[in-house]
Design an enzyme around this catalytic site. Sequence first.
Site, short mmCIF file in Angstrom:
data_model
loop_
_atom_site.label_atom_id
_atom_site.label_comp_id
_atom_site.label_asym_id
_atom_site.label_seq_id
_atom_site.Cartn_x
_atom_site.Cartn_y
_atom_site.Cartn_z
N LYS A 158 2.82 -2.02 0.14
CA LYS A 158 3.17 -0.76 0.84
C LYS A 158 3.39 -0.94 2.34
CE LYS A 158 0.06 1.48 -2.44
NZ LYS A 158 -1.12 2.30 -2.64
N ASP A 194 -7.93 4.72 -7.44
CA ASP A 194 -7.59 6.13 -7.62
C ASP A 194 -7.83 6.67 -9.02
OD1 ASP A 194 -5.51 4.61 -8.59
OD2 ASP A 194 -3.93 5.61 -7.48
#
Length: 455
Positions: A158, A194
């Site tokens: 990312k 997550d």
Amino acid sequence: MASKEEKIDLILRPFRYDNDTLQDILGRLHKEMEKGLKKETNPDATVKMLATYVRAVPDGTESGDFLALDLGGSNFRVLHVHIEKGAKDVRLQSDSYAIPESIMTGSGEQLFDYIADCMAKFLEKIGMKEKKMALGFTFSFPCKQRGLDCASLIKWTKGFSAAGVEGEDVVRLLRDAIKRRGDFDTDVVAVVNDTVGTMMACGLADHDCLIGLIVGTGSNACYMEKLDNVEIWEGERGEPNQVVVNMEWGAFGEDGALDDLRTPYDREIDEHSINRGQQIYEKMISGMYMGELVRLVLLEMTKQMLVFGGRTSTDLETRGTFQTKYVSEIEEYTSLREPIGDKNPTMKILHSLGLKHATETDCETVKEVCRAVSTRAAHLVSAGISAIVNKMGRERVAVGVDGSVYKYHPHFKELMTQTIDKLTHCDVKLMLSEDGSGKGAALVTAVACRLAGKS
């Protein structure tokens, strides 16, 4: 000679799974799960079944003030979470902070010093700088976890490339940065991903929530497994005799296990991806690829003179132009009496892609393509969840779900509910997780403190 409708059906047929095919996919994933859990076969398993060191879900007795740090992109959040004993939800306040590119690509020390600086500002703002609170850290990058509070970064993704972090324990780096400041103190209790956060965020309202699912840009799942079944577990055994397993199921199919189900469009997406040959299951499901699958199918149909009078546009021929959000928007309008012409939402999207010559009949075909691609995604996810549910062997289980595809696609939840009902003999409840990556991290921390007798 085949009619136009028959040719369209022929192209879309590989996206349509009957019950036997879904049962078959379920069985294949179950085999891969067993392979991942066993010490001897884990190195060769595509689904790695990583033990998270989270051993329990909320039981309603947790209480107190907790911090959460959510780092997974160029913005991160700091949260204060207040939990009341017996409450079905939490009170939280949070602030978001942008990370300058110079920090993302600088040194690890600079990055964690910047995070600690923002934490200090947040605590000062809410007037809790003097109070020592336990912290849960959601760190959404690939890690090897060696304990509840120990995770080594495997590689940056990312856009991050901060030096000196890969291979290091990110919890230690955060603790060191807080220590260097010396003006506030916190106890970093847990680092989570997550899916676990999603499961825990729903676990407060429903203590049977023992599965976490992400269906967004990517896809993954976790669930509570009996410790006796987890041969790869390296921690202490004993009560509670369970641990949350992060499946990393997106990699299912990397060994060819799904090759017979992959369409030419799936293969083309994989060929042009940055991780060719990897995350095969995820590429058939998630939001990162769903719109592109629709574009490739429409391109093929155009070449076969089945839509748009055989005339494409520059946008239709350009990768990434058919956004996944278009799939949800198009499927939102299924009534035959929807507005015609320029007011038709499907027509508006096609016009924006340079297909000004699209007809009302073309709009119906585009809808059919969107429905086939998104329904397959829902069916694949449902087969995966059903494999977990059947393995757990419970009478009732809740699934905490997060992610843009699940949240915004108008029929995804309904499709999943119907399919899971056919594939399992269990009462399965799907719950939308609100703020799993923030609230969930705090709840993992609260449960860990409860188990350690600290709350």
